[in-house]
Design a protein around this motif. Structure first.
Motif, PDB file in Angstrom:
ATOM      1  N   LYS A 103      34.997   1.890  22.392  1.00 40.49           N
ATOM      2  CA  LYS A 103      35.763   1.456  21.242  1.00 40.49           C
ATOM      3  C   LYS A 103      35.382   2.852  20.492  1.00 40.49           C
ATOM      4  O   LYS A 103      36.492   3.566  20.196  1.00 40.49           O
ATOM      5  CB  LYS A 103      35.200   0.052  20.399  1.00 40.49           C
ATOM      6  CG  LYS A 103      35.932   0.434  19.628  1.00 40.49           C
ATOM      7  CD  LYS A 103      34.603  -0.803  19.009  1.00 40.49           C
ATOM      8  CE  LYS A 103      35.714  -1.115  17.191  1.00 40.49           C
ATOM      9  NZ  LYS A 103      35.603  -2.204  16.716  1.00 40.49           N
ATOM     10  N   LEU A 104      34.536   3.435  20.258  1.00 34.81           N
ATOM     11  CA  LEU A 104      34.396   5.215  19.663  1.00 34.81           C
ATOM     12  C   LEU A 104      35.722   5.885  20.667  1.00 34.81           C
ATOM     13  O   LEU A 104      36.320   6.761  19.824  1.00 34.81           O
ATOM     14  CB  LEU A 104      32.977   5.550  20.012  1.00 34.81           C
ATOM     15  CG  LEU A 104      32.323   5.085  18.903  1.00 34.81           C
ATOM     16  CD1 LEU A 104      30.813   5.727  18.786  1.00 34.81           C
ATOM     17  CD2 LEU A 104      33.116   4.960  17.724  1.00 34.81           C
ATOM     18  N   GLN A 105      35.550   5.988  21.670  1.00 29.54           N
ATOM     19  CA  GLN A 105      36.452   7.067  22.760  1.00 29.54           C
ATOM     20  C   GLN A 105      38.217   7.003  22.738  1.00 29.54           C
ATOM     21  O   GLN A 105      38.914   7.525  22.175  1.00 29.54           O
ATOM     22  CB  GLN A 105      35.992   6.911  23.869  1.00 29.54           C
ATOM     23  CG  GLN A 105      35.068   7.827  24.813  1.00 29.54           C
ATOM     24  CD  GLN A 105      34.460   7.563  26.053  1.00 29.54           C
ATOM     25  OE1 GLN A 105      35.081   7.053  26.720  1.00 29.54           O
ATOM     26  NE2 GLN A 105      33.112   7.860  25.964  1.00 29.54           N
ATOM     27  N   LEU A 106      38.518   5.068  21.911  1.00 30.44           N
ATOM     28  CA  LEU A 106      40.090   4.888  21.972  1.00 30.44           C
ATOM     29  C   LEU A 106      40.117   5.077  20.683  1.00 30.44           C
ATOM     30  O   LEU A 106      41.303   5.195  20.655  1.00 30.44           O
ATOM     31  CB  LEU A 106      39.381   3.706  21.924  1.00 30.44           C
ATOM     32  CG  LEU A 106      39.812   3.088  23.574  1.00 30.44           C
ATOM     33  CD1 LEU A 106      39.986   1.843  23.494  1.00 30.44           C
ATOM     34  CD2 LEU A 106      40.517   3.281  25.225  1.00 30.44           C
ATOM     35  N   SER A 107      39.478   5.100  19.683  1.00 27.65           N
ATOM     36  CA  SER A 107      39.562   5.361  18.454  1.00 27.65           C
ATOM     37  C   SER A 107      39.872   6.974  18.411  1.00 27.65           C
ATOM     38  O   SER A 107      40.868   7.096  17.740  1.00 27.65           O
ATOM     39  CB  SER A 107      37.923   4.836  17.671  1.00 27.65           C
ATOM     40  OG  SER A 107      38.636   5.290  15.999  1.00 27.65           O
ATOM     41  N   ASP A 108      38.749   7.829  18.825  1.00 25.46           N
ATOM     42  CA  ASP A 108      38.995   9.339  18.917  1.00 25.46           C
ATOM     43  C   ASP A 108      40.548   9.390  19.560  1.00 25.46           C
ATOM     44  O   ASP A 108      41.391   9.754  18.781  1.00 25.46           O
ATOM     45  CB  ASP A 108      38.132   9.818  19.369  1.00 25.46           C
ATOM     46  CG  ASP A 108      36.721   9.666  18.415  1.00 25.46           C
ATOM     47  OD1 ASP A 108      36.919   9.109  17.725  1.00 25.46           O
ATOM     48  OD2 ASP A 108      35.371  10.082  19.313  1.00 25.46           O
ATOM     49  N   GLN A 109      41.630   8.911  21.028  1.00 27.23           N
ATOM     50  CA  GLN A 109      42.158   9.100  21.440  1.00 27.23           C
ATOM     51  C   GLN A 109      42.938   8.871  20.443  1.00 27.23           C
ATOM     52  O   GLN A 109      44.475   9.162  20.142  1.00 27.23           O
ATOM     53  CB  GLN A 109      42.356   8.378  22.905  1.00 27.23           C
ATOM     54  CG  GLN A 109      41.302   9.655  23.449  1.00 27.23           C
ATOM     55  CD  GLN A 109      40.926   8.176  25.091  1.00 27.23           C
ATOM     56  OE1 GLN A 109      41.678   7.103  24.564  1.00 27.23           O
ATOM     57  NE2 GLN A 109      39.967   8.642  26.188  1.00 27.23           N
ATOM     58  N   LEU A 110      43.560   7.250  19.834  1.00 28.86           N
ATOM     59  CA  LEU A 110      44.191   7.201  18.911  1.00 28.86           C
ATOM     60  C   LEU A 110      44.314   7.944  17.802  1.00 28.86           C
ATOM     61  O   LEU A 110      45.091   8.514  17.304  1.00 28.86           O
ATOM     62  CB  LEU A 110      43.931   5.795  18.315  1.00 28.86           C
ATOM     63  CG  LEU A 110      44.780   4.879  19.653  1.00 28.86           C
ATOM     64  CD1 LEU A 110      43.926   3.158  19.355  1.00 28.86           C
ATOM     65  CD2 LEU A 110      45.820   5.059  19.550  1.00 28.86           C
ATOM     66  N   SER A 111      43.084   8.309  17.145  1.00 36.29           N
ATOM     67  CA  SER A 111      43.001   9.816  16.248  1.00 36.29           C
ATOM     68  C   SER A 111      44.235  10.349  15.763  1.00 36.29           C
ATOM     69  O   SER A 111      45.218  11.420  15.722  1.00 36.29           O
ATOM     70  CB  SER A 111      42.036  10.075  15.523  1.00 36.29           C
ATOM     71  OG  SER A 111      41.308   8.689  15.087  1.00 36.29           O
ATOM     72  N   HIS A 114      48.129  10.185  17.185  1.00 35.34           N
ATOM     73  CA  HIS A 114      48.697  10.241  15.345  1.00 35.34           C
ATOM     74  C   HIS A 114      48.776  11.694  14.408  1.00 35.34           C
ATOM     75  O   HIS A 114      49.574  11.301  14.366  1.00 35.34           O
ATOM     76  CB  HIS A 114      47.285   9.043  14.788  1.00 35.34           C
ATOM     77  CG  HIS A 114      48.413   8.584  13.553  1.00 35.34           C
ATOM     78  ND1 HIS A 114      47.686   9.413  11.536  1.00 35.34           N
ATOM     79  CD2 HIS A 114      49.076   7.691  12.791  1.00 35.34           C
ATOM     80  CE1 HIS A 114      48.898   9.168  11.538  1.00 35.34           C
ATOM     81  NE2 HIS A 114      48.987   8.565  11.687  1.00 35.34           N
ATOM     82  N   HIS A 115      47.678  12.130  15.252  1.00 34.51           N
ATOM     83  CA  HIS A 115      47.549  13.317  14.363  1.00 34.51           C
ATOM     84  C   HIS A 115      48.938  14.582  15.166  1.00 34.51           C
ATOM     85  O   HIS A 115      49.231  15.421  14.463  1.00 34.51           O
ATOM     86  CB  HIS A 115      46.533  14.790  14.805  1.00 34.51           C
ATOM     87  CG  HIS A 115      46.292  15.946  14.400  1.00 34.51           C
ATOM     88  ND1 HIS A 115      46.930  15.683  12.899  1.00 34.51           N
ATOM     89  CD2 HIS A 115      46.331  16.770  14.396  1.00 34.51           C
ATOM     90  CE1 HIS A 115      46.300  17.115  12.600  1.00 34.51           C
ATOM     91  NE2 HIS A 115      46.757  18.062  13.158  1.00 34.51           N
ATOM     92  N   VAL A 116      49.178  14.355  16.623  1.00 30.74           N
ATOM     93  CA  VAL A 116      49.544  14.931  16.968  1.00 30.74           C
ATOM     94  C   VAL A 116      51.472  14.918  16.665  1.00 30.74           C
ATOM     95  O   VAL A 116      52.329  15.235  17.095  1.00 30.74           O
ATOM     96  CB  VAL A 116      49.598  15.176  18.241  1.00 30.74           C
ATOM     97  CG1 VAL A 116      51.012  15.541  19.601  1.00 30.74           C
ATOM     98  CG2 VAL A 116      48.489  15.418  19.340  1.00 30.74           C
ATOM     99  N   ALA A 117      51.600  13.130  16.597  1.00 26.75           N
ATOM    100  CA  ALA A 117      52.761  12.478  16.359  1.00 26.75           C
ATOM    101  C   ALA A 117      53.382  13.161  14.462  1.00 26.75           C
ATOM    102  O   ALA A 117      54.581  12.891  14.714  1.00 26.75           O
ATOM    103  CB  ALA A 117      52.176  11.123  16.639  1.00 26.75           C
ATOM    104  N   LEU A 118      52.258  13.665  14.231  1.00 26.24           N
ATOM    105  CA  LEU A 118      52.481  13.310  12.534  1.00 26.24           C
ATOM    106  C   LEU A 118      52.595  15.326  12.334  1.00 26.24           C
ATOM    107  O   LEU A 118      52.861  15.550  11.002  1.00 26.24           O
ATOM    108  CB  LEU A 118      51.579  13.164  11.764  1.00 26.24           C
ATOM    109  CG  LEU A 118      52.062  10.935  11.330  1.00 26.24           C
ATOM    110  CD1 LEU A 118      51.222  10.754  10.827  1.00 26.24           C
ATOM    111  CD2 LEU A 118      52.895  10.557  11.522  1.00 26.24           C
TER     112      LEU A 118
END
Length: 275
Positions: A103-111, A114-118
């Motif tokens: 879950k932590l790894q997925l959260s980091d990947q999503l973060s 999200h950063h790359v997308a913005l």
């Protein structure tokens, strides 16, 4: 042999362990010297891989699958009976830790995604998608925000003459300059090409004062024959957000085409708020 008290203490300790190593250390520690060493293994793709050990460093007893977590195997010394309840709790806690770490790894990947997308990859500034989202947030909060559209006059000629590497360096440098001079005053974005935009929220300056400041401070000060065409509009000037953006863009292009003057004094007159 395991006493009832030892078993209860062990189960409670295993239930709150925060890592595989802590599980193994507590297993040895709470055994009351019943265990002198343990090893943890994991079966993956027909390969048995050592995960960790505690106690003695010698190879422990034959690894056996843990109840409820058959991919994990535990070996221990001496080969005395180990309560099934302890094995089951160990397996459950290992599965929980696996899920928690995933879950932590997925959260980091999503973060990161999200950063790359913005984020604009060239300058590191926020991009158009981030700008649109922040404008929507300002509108939803009923703020009298301002937008400053910026286009670099002379950039294409410089890019054509000296190459894209120099042009990219200029864009990055100007992005750094904008971020520095607007620090805590506004947010800077790169829309693409040589187009930038500044979003003004929560400023202590009046619209007139900020407009005068922006026309003076947001110029590009370090490259000959390249200048910033700047156009600004405030939310209170227009009926909706689209009109604000259109007005700022229109004013910027009017400056770019040299149809109106660009000095700070003249801009103060042009952006003076109505009484």
């Amino acid at each position: 042999m395991w006493s009832q008290a030892d078993q209860e203490t062990l189960l409670l300790t295993l239930a709150v362990a925060e890592s595989q190593q802590q599980l193994l250390d507590q297993l040895v520690h709470c055994s009351g010297k019943t265990l002198t060493g343990v090893t943890l293994w994991r079966q993956k793709d027909a390969t048995l891989a050592l995960q960790g050990w505690s106690g003695t460093v010698q190879e422990e007893g034959k690894p056996v699958p843990l109840p409820g977590a058959p991919d994990y195997l535990l070996g221990w010394t001496p080969e005395a009976p180990l309560p099934v309840s302890a094995q089951a709790m160990l397996g459950l806690r290992l599965l929980y830790l696996d899920t928690f770490h995933e879950k932590l790894q997925l959260s980091d990947q999503l973060s990161r995604l999200h950063h790359v997308a913005l984020t604009d990859p060239l300058t590191g500034l926020s991009n158009r998608r981030a700008f649109d989202a922040d404008v929507e947030a300002a509108e939803a909060a009923h703020e009298d925000f301002g937008v400053v559209f910026i286009d670099l006059n002379g950039f294409k000629a410089l890019n054509d003459k000296f190459g894209h590497a120099l042009g990219d360096s200029l864009l990055r440098g100007y992005g750094v300059w904008l971020s520095r001079v607007t620090h805590e005053r506004a947010q800077v974005y790169r829309l693409g090409g040589d187009e930038f935009v500044v979003l003004v929220r929560h400023t202590v300056l009046s619209p007139e004062a900020f407009s005068a400041w922006a026309m003076d401070r947001l110029q590009l000060p370090f490259v000959d024959n390249v200048s910033a065409a700047i156009g600004m509009a405030w939310r209170h000037e227009c009926e909706d957000v689209r009109a604000v953006l259109g007005l700022a863009d229109e004013r910027m292009y009017a400056v770019k085409k040299a149809e109106i003057p660009t000095t700070a004094t003249q801009e103060r007159r042009r952006f003076r708020t109505p009484n």
